[in-house]
Scaffold this motif. Structure first.
Motif, PDB file in Angstrom:
ATOM      1  N   PRO A  58       0.800  -1.305   0.005  1.00 56.79           N
ATOM      2  CA  PRO A  58      -0.005   0.166  -0.079  1.00 56.79           C
ATOM      3  C   PRO A  58       0.858   1.321   0.024  1.00 56.79           C
ATOM      4  CG  PRO A  58       0.166  -1.146   2.171  1.00 56.79           C
ATOM      5  CD  PRO A  58       0.573  -1.787   1.289  1.00 56.79           C
ATOM      6  N   GLU A  59       0.381   2.144  -0.762  1.00 58.85           N
ATOM      7  CA  GLU A  59       1.101   3.515  -0.848  1.00 58.85           C
ATOM      8  C   GLU A  59       0.616   4.304   0.656  1.00 58.85           C
ATOM      9  OE1 GLU A  59       2.962   4.885  -3.019  1.00 58.85           O
ATOM     10  OE2 GLU A  59       3.170   2.988  -4.064  1.00 58.85           O
ATOM     11  N   PRO A  60       1.377   5.031   0.866  1.00 54.95           N
ATOM     12  CA  PRO A  60       1.093   5.917   2.254  1.00 54.95           C
ATOM     13  C   PRO A  60      -0.152   6.754   1.751  1.00 54.95           C
ATOM     14  CG  PRO A  60       3.469   6.342   1.398  1.00 54.95           C
ATOM     15  CD  PRO A  60       2.980   5.279   0.446  1.00 54.95           C
ATOM     16  N   LEU A  61      -0.683   7.286   2.825  1.00 57.30           N
ATOM     17  CA  LEU A  61      -1.855   8.201   2.815  1.00 57.30           C
ATOM     18  C   LEU A  61      -1.196   9.394   2.021  1.00 57.30           C
ATOM     19  CD1 LEU A  61      -3.754   7.789   5.981  1.00 57.30           C
ATOM     20  CD2 LEU A  61      -4.405   6.880   3.947  1.00 57.30           C
ATOM     21  N   THR A  62      -2.118  10.074   1.079  1.00 57.85           N
ATOM     22  CA  THR A  62      -1.708  11.314   0.704  1.00 57.85           C
ATOM     23  C   THR A  62      -2.086  12.473   1.511  1.00 57.85           C
ATOM     24  OG1 THR A  62      -4.027  11.564  -0.426  1.00 57.85           O
ATOM     25  CG2 THR A  62      -2.119  10.615  -1.733  1.00 57.85           C
ATOM     26  N   ALA A  63      -1.667  13.621   1.671  1.00 59.26           N
ATOM     27  CA  ALA A  63      -2.070  14.775   2.258  1.00 59.26           C
ATOM     28  C   ALA A  63      -3.567  14.955   2.476  1.00 59.26           C
ATOM     29  CB  ALA A  63      -1.365  16.112   2.169  1.00 59.26           C
ATOM     30  N   GLU A  64      -4.254  15.066   1.326  1.00 60.04           N
ATOM     31  CA  GLU A  64      -5.499  14.949   1.261  1.00 60.04           C
ATOM     32  C   GLU A  64      -6.291  13.861   1.895  1.00 60.04           C
ATOM     33  OE1 GLU A  64      -8.218  14.333  -2.569  1.00 60.04           O
ATOM     34  OE2 GLU A  64      -7.362  16.203  -2.774  1.00 60.04           O
ATOM     35  N   GLU A 108      -8.863  12.903   9.128  1.00 64.09           N
ATOM     36  CA  GLU A 108      -8.777  13.671  10.639  1.00 64.09           C
ATOM     37  C   GLU A 108     -10.143  14.398  10.639  1.00 64.09           C
ATOM     38  OE1 GLU A 108      -5.087  15.802  10.722  1.00 64.09           O
ATOM     39  OE2 GLU A 108      -3.914  14.122  10.558  1.00 64.09           O
ATOM     40  N   LYS A 109     -10.662  14.847   9.519  1.00 63.11           N
ATOM     41  CA  LYS A 109     -11.690  15.821   9.556  1.00 63.11           C
ATOM     42  C   LYS A 109     -12.996  15.019  10.154  1.00 63.11           C
ATOM     43  CE  LYS A 109     -15.014  18.522   6.502  1.00 63.11           C
ATOM     44  NZ  LYS A 109     -15.002  18.652   5.064  1.00 63.11           N
ATOM     45  N   VAL A 110     -13.178  13.895   9.586  1.00 65.95           N
ATOM     46  CA  VAL A 110     -14.026  12.714  10.035  1.00 65.95           C
ATOM     47  C   VAL A 110     -13.918  11.962  11.241  1.00 65.95           C
ATOM     48  CG1 VAL A 110     -15.016  12.603   7.574  1.00 65.95           C
ATOM     49  CG2 VAL A 110     -13.336  10.848   8.384  1.00 65.95           C
ATOM     50  N   GLY A 111     -12.758  12.106  11.665  1.00 65.55           N
ATOM     51  CA  GLY A 111     -12.286  11.644  13.042  1.00 65.55           C
ATOM     52  C   GLY A 111     -11.570  10.020  12.983  1.00 65.55           C
ATOM     53  N   LEU A 112     -11.175   9.825  11.804  1.00 70.25           N
ATOM     54  CA  LEU A 112     -10.456   8.392  11.761  1.00 70.25           C
ATOM     55  C   LEU A 112      -8.885   8.707  12.186  1.00 70.25           C
ATOM     56  CD1 LEU A 112     -12.186   7.451   8.199  1.00 70.25           C
ATOM     57  CD2 LEU A 112     -12.341   6.406  10.302  1.00 70.25           C
ATOM     58  N   PRO A 113      -8.454   7.529  12.647  1.00 69.59           N
ATOM     59  CA  PRO A 113      -6.954   7.621  12.842  1.00 69.59           C
ATOM     60  C   PRO A 113      -6.214   7.537  11.722  1.00 69.59           C
ATOM     61  CG  PRO A 113      -7.831   5.526  13.501  1.00 69.59           C
ATOM     62  CD  PRO A 113      -9.004   6.506  13.094  1.00 69.59           C
ATOM     63  N   THR A 114      -5.018   8.067  11.682  1.00 69.41           N
ATOM     64  CA  THR A 114      -4.283   7.996  10.428  1.00 69.41           C
ATOM     65  C   THR A 114      -2.929   7.233  10.745  1.00 69.41           C
ATOM     66  OG1 THR A 114      -3.276  10.171  11.008  1.00 69.41           O
ATOM     67  CG2 THR A 114      -5.175  10.138   9.442  1.00 69.41           C
ATOM     68  N   ASP A 115      -2.746   6.399  11.981  1.00 69.64           N
ATOM     69  CA  ASP A 115      -1.679   5.923  12.400  1.00 69.64           C
ATOM     70  C   ASP A 115      -1.836   4.275  12.156  1.00 69.64           C
ATOM     71  OD1 ASP A 115      -3.366   5.683  14.257  1.00 69.64           O
ATOM     72  OD2 ASP A 115      -1.759   5.829  15.719  1.00 69.64           O
ATOM     73  N   ILE A 116      -2.808   3.851  11.205  1.00 73.46           N
ATOM     74  CA  ILE A 116      -3.139   2.677  10.953  1.00 73.46           C
ATOM     75  C   ILE A 116      -2.593   2.268   9.443  1.00 73.46           C
ATOM     76  CG2 ILE A 116      -4.741   2.444  12.879  1.00 73.46           C
ATOM     77  CD1 ILE A 116      -6.890   2.454  10.802  1.00 73.46           C
ATOM     78  N   GLU A 142      -4.681   1.219   3.648  1.00 71.23           N
ATOM     79  CA  GLU A 142      -5.700   0.616   3.085  1.00 71.23           C
ATOM     80  C   GLU A 142      -7.051   0.621   3.978  1.00 71.23           C
ATOM     81  OE1 GLU A 142      -3.053  -2.932   4.633  1.00 71.23           O
ATOM     82  OE2 GLU A 142      -2.699  -1.112   3.544  1.00 71.23           O
ATOM     83  N   ARG A 143      -6.702   0.207   5.158  1.00 72.63           N
ATOM     84  CA  ARG A 143      -7.800   0.690   6.072  1.00 72.63           C
ATOM     85  C   ARG A 143      -8.289   1.801   6.461  1.00 72.63           C
ATOM     86  NH1 ARG A 143      -7.170  -3.794  11.046  1.00 72.63           N
ATOM     87  NH2 ARG A 143      -6.571  -5.462  10.073  1.00 72.63           N
ATOM     88  N   VAL A 144      -7.749   2.693   6.371  1.00 74.06           N
ATOM     89  CA  VAL A 144      -7.967   4.232   6.297  1.00 74.06           C
ATOM     90  C   VAL A 144      -8.707   4.468   5.198  1.00 74.06           C
ATOM     91  CG1 VAL A 144      -7.415   6.724   6.503  1.00 74.06           C
ATOM     92  CG2 VAL A 144      -6.131   4.919   7.651  1.00 74.06           C
ATOM     93  N   ARG A 145      -8.343   4.007   4.137  1.00 76.23           N
ATOM     94  CA  ARG A 145      -8.907   4.397   2.660  1.00 76.23           C
ATOM     95  C   ARG A 145     -10.368   3.641   2.619  1.00 76.23           C
ATOM     96  NH1 ARG A 145      -3.701   3.479   0.534  1.00 76.23           N
ATOM     97  NH2 ARG A 145      -2.777   5.912   0.012  1.00 76.23           N
ATOM     98  N   GLY A 146     -10.144   2.259   3.202  1.00 78.66           N
ATOM     99  CA  GLY A 146     -11.632   1.762   3.160  1.00 78.66           C
ATOM    100  C   GLY A 146     -12.617   2.423   4.094  1.00 78.66           C
ATOM    101  N   ALA A 147     -12.002   2.969   5.334  1.00 79.39           N
ATOM    102  CA  ALA A 147     -13.109   3.569   6.243  1.00 79.39           C
ATOM    103  C   ALA A 147     -13.781   4.803   5.494  1.00 79.39           C
ATOM    104  CB  ALA A 147     -12.130   3.755   7.344  1.00 79.39           C
ATOM    105  N   LEU A 148     -12.698   5.498   4.707  1.00 77.15           N
ATOM    106  CA  LEU A 148     -13.098   6.799   4.213  1.00 77.15           C
ATOM    107  C   LEU A 148     -14.204   6.376   3.034  1.00 77.15           C
ATOM    108  CD1 LEU A 148      -9.890   8.689   3.730  1.00 77.15           C
ATOM    109  CD2 LEU A 148     -11.854   9.254   5.122  1.00 77.15           C
TER     110      LEU A 148
END
Length: 152
Positions: free
Chosen positions: A60-66, A72-80, A83-89
């Motif tokens: 997986p590529e690291p998260l982009t700044a966007e 962070e705006k919707v309250g998701l952690p970004t230190d996981i 691909e999990r962050v992207r799925g949650a979004l």
């Protein structure tokens, strides 16, 4: 070449190819002793390789700044895992879309196609559609003059 036992019933798949009783198996195909005519294992074992973790395809590529900002705006952690962050979004956005679709079932009126006075008139004439119209307004133009009037 080695021969398979004559008493085998059916077929045996070796390296993706079907072999029957009595068939000769090429030397480069591994076959277990339980299948051979002479009761010996034949063929070279497949070489085991351990992939380089840095070269694994599909890492997986690291998260982009966007993506980080949106998480962070919707309250998701970004230190996981990214691909999990992207799925949650995606799930978050789908949840909003599903909520709006559900709310919109209460009306055929689209407030984004109307001016403030027309929206107010529609709500006055169709009070049972107020929640649906306000949900669509909040998701669309989100005009404070309409939302503040009904949500205070």
């Amino acid at each position: 070449m080695v021969k398979l036992r004559d008493d085998l019933v059916g077929v045996v798949y070796l390296n993706g190819r079907a072999y029957s009783a009595g068939d000769e198996v090429p030397d480069d195909v591994r076959v277990g002793a339980h299948l051979t005519e002479d009761g010996q294992e034949h063929g070279a074992p497949a070489a085991l390789t351990v992939p380089d973790p840095d070269a694994v395809a599909g890492a997986p590529e690291p998260l982009t700044a966007e993506e980080s900002a949106h998480a962070e705006k919707v309250g998701l952690p970004t230190d996981i895992a990214p691909e999990r962050v992207r799925g949650a979004l995606v799930g978050y956005e789908q949840g909003i879309a599903d909520t709006l679709a559900f709310a919109a079932r209460g009306t055929a009126f689209d407030p984004s196609d109307a001016n403030v006075e027309q929206v107010q008139q529609h709500i006055a004439e169709n009070p049972s559609e107020t929640a649906a119209v306000l949900a669509l307004e909040a998701a669309g133009k989100a005009r404070r003059t309409i939302l503040d009037e009904y949500l205070r």
